[in-house]
Every structure is written in structure tokens, then in C-alpha cells.
Design a protein around this motif. Structure first.
Motif, short mmCIF file in Angstrom:
data_model
loop_
_atom_site.label_atom_id
_atom_site.label_comp_id
_atom_site.label_asym_id
_atom_site.label_seq_id
_atom_site.Cartn_x
_atom_site.Cartn_y
_atom_site.Cartn_z
N GLY A 233 88.31 24.45 19.67
CA GLY A 233 87.94 24.56 21.08
C GLY A 233 87.51 25.93 21.51
O GLY A 233 87.46 26.21 22.71
N TRP A 234 87.19 26.83 20.58
CA TRP A 234 86.80 28.19 20.93
C TRP A 234 85.31 28.27 21.26
O TRP A 234 84.54 27.32 21.07
CB TRP A 234 87.13 29.16 19.80
CG TRP A 234 86.61 28.81 18.44
CD1 TRP A 234 87.27 28.16 17.45
CD2 TRP A 234 85.30 29.08 17.91
NE1 TRP A 234 86.47 28.00 16.33
CE2 TRP A 234 85.25 28.58 16.60
CE3 TRP A 234 84.15 29.71 18.41
CZ2 TRP A 234 84.12 28.67 15.78
CZ3 TRP A 234 83.02 29.81 17.62
CH2 TRP A 234 83.00 29.30 16.31
N ALA A 235 84.89 29.43 21.76
CA ALA A 235 83.49 29.64 22.12
C ALA A 235 83.14 31.12 22.03
O ALA A 235 83.99 31.98 22.26
CB ALA A 235 83.21 29.12 23.53
N VAL A 236 81.90 31.39 21.70
CA VAL A 236 81.34 32.75 21.70
C VAL A 236 80.05 32.71 22.50
O VAL A 236 79.18 31.86 22.26
CB VAL A 236 81.05 33.25 20.27
CG1 VAL A 236 80.40 34.63 20.31
CG2 VAL A 236 82.33 33.30 19.44
N ALA A 237 79.93 33.60 23.48
CA ALA A 237 78.78 33.58 24.37
C ALA A 237 78.05 34.91 24.36
O ALA A 237 78.66 35.98 24.21
CB ALA A 237 79.22 33.24 25.80
N GLN A 238 76.75 34.84 24.52
CA GLN A 238 75.91 36.03 24.72
C GLN A 238 74.81 35.66 25.68
O GLN A 238 74.02 34.74 25.43
CB GLN A 238 75.33 36.51 23.39
CG GLN A 238 74.60 37.84 23.50
CD GLN A 238 74.17 38.37 22.14
OE1 GLN A 238 73.80 37.60 21.26
NE2 GLN A 238 74.23 39.69 21.97
N GLY A 239 74.79 36.34 26.81
CA GLY A 239 73.84 35.97 27.85
C GLY A 239 74.19 34.61 28.41
O GLY A 239 75.30 34.37 28.87
N SER A 240 73.23 33.67 28.36
CA SER A 240 73.46 32.32 28.87
C SER A 240 73.77 31.32 27.77
O SER A 240 74.01 30.15 28.05
CB SER A 240 72.21 31.84 29.63
OG SER A 240 71.92 32.69 30.72
N THR A 241 73.77 31.77 26.52
CA THR A 241 73.96 30.88 25.38
C THR A 241 75.41 30.91 24.91
O THR A 241 75.99 31.98 24.72
CB THR A 241 73.03 31.27 24.22
OG1 THR A 241 71.68 31.23 24.66
CG2 THR A 241 73.21 30.32 23.04
N VAL A 242 75.97 29.71 24.71
CA VAL A 242 77.36 29.59 24.29
C VAL A 242 77.42 28.82 22.98
O VAL A 242 76.90 27.69 22.88
CB VAL A 242 78.22 28.86 25.35
CG1 VAL A 242 79.68 28.83 24.92
CG2 VAL A 242 78.07 29.54 26.72
N HIS A 243 78.04 29.40 21.97
CA HIS A 243 78.25 28.75 20.68
C HIS A 243 79.68 28.20 20.67
O HIS A 243 80.64 28.95 20.82
CB HIS A 243 78.08 29.75 19.53
CG HIS A 243 76.72 30.37 19.47
ND1 HIS A 243 75.72 29.91 18.63
CD2 HIS A 243 76.18 31.41 20.17
CE1 HIS A 243 74.64 30.65 18.80
NE2 HIS A 243 74.88 31.56 19.72
N LEU A 244 79.82 26.89 20.49
CA LEU A 244 81.12 26.23 20.51
C LEU A 244 81.66 26.08 19.09
O LEU A 244 80.90 26.00 18.12
CB LEU A 244 81.00 24.86 21.17
CG LEU A 244 80.50 24.86 22.62
CD1 LEU A 244 80.32 23.44 23.11
CD2 LEU A 244 81.45 25.64 23.53
N GLY A 245 82.98 26.02 18.99
CA GLY A 245 83.62 25.86 17.69
C GLY A 245 83.26 24.55 17.01
O GLY A 245 83.39 24.42 15.79
#
Length: 401
Positions: free
Chosen positions: A85-97
Motif C-alpha cells: 500500500g505504499w506510494a512514491v510521488a514526483q510532481g503529479s505522478t504517483v507510483h503505487l506499490g
């Protein structure tokens, strides 16, 4: 030039200044107290820390005002957090686990764990201060984006990865406050609990809030309050000083020792020091683990509690050049088990880090995110592509300011 333009320029310039980050709760609190909207060093919070410890012996009783709805039978039960359930974001883009990649309106400022998905706070910039345009979205593992349609203003809310609630405080009648738990699945208020307490120390427009299990913790002038949101009971949290930002995770709280002072002044920043950080059971105040940390006054490793409260990450300080190149003082960071006291080093390189909802260490690189067992060191990699501009936001970190 508008206030927003000036704020953006200040942030851009601050990113090029060779100073360590200011992630510690005590530093953040003192920066709020002084209304300094800039990078703050650990030393700035020493006076507040000393004063807070002195004030803890003179706390007044706080009157509780339970809400009848606090015992509502429909309140959600805790569930096991999703490891992916984690996430990494940069700007408006979110990468989900889960491997999904989604875009959200605005720039991601901060992220919060709930049992219904990752909640992201967005706005004009990646910074939480100086931007009244914040909005909230909930991202489920399958990539669906739900607009939460909420603007909290300048508040520090709390969530728990095992619960579907966002907890925050609002002004009530007269001098009262209200703790509000809003269901992130529906957007509806699940319960409210009234409480008393002056709030002048932090700079937010309501006391900062942490949520952990059946309890919410709020920092007012004369106490850190522990509120049972199921029963409406309000009491002083044992062992926690007043005028501080609660950071309770998994029922545990990390209390960071401040650098020593002599005649009211901080020692030379290059002086060698050993401080003892403590992990407490937030319900009873019982000491669970003392952790000795050695460094200098200016660069003592920063302790951070995992999302499940079972480990503490001791991260080295990060230095940045005028050209924007950033490196840690050492490429390694220790993870300490609260249960056993065992330390395990992890190579962090020049990347960034966070925690998964169930307490796995996240190590973020340009092309992958490693999710690592904090006890064994075994990692699982998820491919990502982080080639955008702007600062990264990794879930499991507190990016409020």
C-alpha cells in the motif's frame, strides 16, 4: 510579485542551500512557534525542548467533553495494513506499490496511510506551507483516484494504516476544540469528540493530530492529550511533554533528545555528542527502548519511527551544493528494533526512503523501489521510472510543516 511567487522562489533557493533537512518533530514545532517558513536546524528547538520538559510537571487537568456519537456502533474496526500500500510521488505522478502509476490534479505535497488507500495532499507546489489551495485524493491499489473534496487549510492531520479515517481538530464553541474523524471511504464525519486546551505554540490553526488505533493524540499548550475516539474519553498522555507535535505510530511514540546546552546556549556545532532517543508506549508512557545516537551537535543522525512503530531508522544528515547535488554524510543508515535493540545497517546511497504501511523500509532509486524487511534485510524490488522534476514524496514520511 505575488506572495505565491515569492514563496516559490524561496523554496527554489532553499533547495540549493547546503543545509541538512529539518524533519524532526521538535525542530518543526519550534519553527512553527517562531513562524519561520524556512529550513530550521535541530539546535533551534533546544529552548523549546528544555522549557517543555520543565512544564510537564505542572500540567493542569483538562476537561473532557465526550460526544454522544463517539460510541456509535458503525465505527470501523482495525484491519491488517496492505504491505503493497505504499506510494512514491514526483510532481503529479504517483507510483503505487501495486505497480500502478496514476496522475492526480496538482502537485503532491504529502501522503498518508489509511486502510482504504493512500491519501495524497496536493496543491500548487510540493510544499505544505504557504499554499491555501490544498486538496485531498484517495488512491486505491488498483489505480482508482477518488477526489476527497476536502480543504483543511493549515492543519496537521493524522491517519492510521489500519483504519479508514482522517483525524484532525477544528475550533469548537467558546474555547473548546473538536477532534473530527472523517471516513475517507465516504467523506462523511464518523465521530466528533470535544476537548479543552489553549493552543498558541505551533502556528497551525488547530492542534496537530496523530491517529493510532483507538486513540488520537493532540498537542496543546499544557499537555499532549490522548483521546479515545470510540468512547470520548480525554486525558493527558503519560510521559509526553506539552507543546509538541505527536508522531505516534503503532501505539509507540519517539521522543528525541535535544543536544546539550551550557548556560542556556547550544554547544559548538562541531562538538561531539551522544544523545539518547526514547521509544515510549504512548498509552502507558512505559519506556520500550533507549537508543544512543552519536554525532555532532550539527549532524546527529535523525531518528524516524516506522509506520508500525516497531523500528527506528537513524538517517545521516544530507548536504546539498549550490548546484543541487545532494549526498548523505554516510551512504548507510541503521535500523533499530524496538523489541530487541538490534541494529541493522542499510545502504541508502544518495536515494531517499520511507516506510510501507506494515513497517517495511522503502529505499527509493531512479529505476526501482526496494521494500525491505527491517529485521532480516531481505528486499523485494518494484520497477519505477523517476525522471521528472521536483522533490520526491515517499509515503511513510511526515512532510507536514
Amino acid at each position: 510579485m505575488t506572495d505565491h511567487d515569492l514563496s516559490d522562489l524561496l523554496h527554489a533557493d532553499a533547495d540549493r542551500v547546503a543545509v541538512p533537512p529539518a524533519p524532526a518533530a521538535a525542530v518543526l514545532a519550534e519553527g512553527r512557534r517562531l513562524r519561520r517558513r524556512s529550513h530550521v536546524t535541530r539546535a533551534a528547538a533546544v529552548g523549546a525542548g528544555v522549557a517543555g520538559m520543565a512544564a510537564v510537571t505542572a500540567l493542569a487537568l483538562v476537561l473532557a467533553h465526550p460526544s454522544p456519537t463517539a460510541k456509535a456502533p458503525e465505527l470501523a474496526v482495525a484491519v491488517t495494513p496492505d504491505p503493497a500500500g505504499w506510494a512514491v510521488a514526483q510532481g503529479s505522478t504517483v507510483h503505487l506499490g501495486s505497480g500502478k502509476v496514476v496522475d492526480v490534479p496538482g502537485t503532491v505535497k504529502a501522503m498518508y496511510y489509511t486502510s482504504a488507500g493512500v491519501m495524497v495532499r496536493t496543491g500548487r507546489t510540493a510544499y505544505t506551507e504557504g499554499d491555501s489551495t490544498s486538496n485531498y485524493f484517495v488512491l486505491s491499489g488498483d489505480g482508482k483516484v477518488r477526489d476527497f473534496s476536502l480543504s483543511l487549510g493549515d492543519k496537521k492531520p493524522g491517519t492510521d494504516p489500519s483504519l479508514p479515517y482522517l483525524a484532525y481538530s477544528v475550533k469548537g464553541d467558546d474555547s473548546d476544540w473538536e477532534l473530527v474523524l472523517r471516513d475517507v471511504r465516504t467523506g462523511e464525519v464518523a465521530t466528533r469528540v470535544r476537548y479543552d486546551g489553549a493552543f498558541t505554540w505551533g502556528g497551525w490553526n488547530a492542534p496537530p493530530t496523530a491517529l493510532s488505533g483507538d486513540f488520537a493524540y493532540v498537542g496543546v499548550d499544557d499537555a499532549t492529550l490522548r483521546i479515545n475516539w470510540r468512547t470520548g474519553t480525554v486525558e493527558k498522555a503519560k510521559g509526553l511533554s506539552p507543546s509538541r507535535m505527536p508522531t505516534v505510530m503503532g501505539g509507540n511514540e519517539l521522543v528525541e533528545e535535544q543536544p546539550p546546552v551550557t548556560n542556556g546556549k547550544v554547544q559548538d556545532e562541531d562538538a561531539k555528542v551522544t544523545v539518547t532517543d526514547r521509544v515510549l508506549d504512548a498509552e502507558s508512557g512505559r519506556l520500550l527502548r533507549s537508543i544512543e545516537v552519536t554525532g555532532t551537535v550539527a549532524s546527529t543522525p535523525w531518528p524516524q519511527l516506522s509506520a508500525d512503530g516497531r523500528h527506528v531508522l537513524l538517517t545521516p544528515w544530507r548536504m546539498c551544493t549550490e548546484g543541487g547535488d545532494c549526498t548523505y554524510e554516510t551512504p548507510y543508515a541503521d535500523v533499530v528494533s524496538v523489541t530487541t535493540g538490534d541494529r541493522r545497517p542499510f545502504r541508502i546511497g544518495d536515494g531517499t526512503f520511507g516506510w510501507s504501511p506494515d513497517g517495511r523500509l522503502l529505499l527509493v532509486h531512479d529505476t526501482k523501489v526496494d521494500s525491505c524487511d527491517a529485521d532480516t534485510g531481505e528486499c523485494v524490488s518494484t520497477p519505477v521510472t523517476l525522471d521528472g522534476t521536483g522533490p520526491l514524496r515517499v509515503s511513510g514520511n511526515d512532510n507536514e510543516s
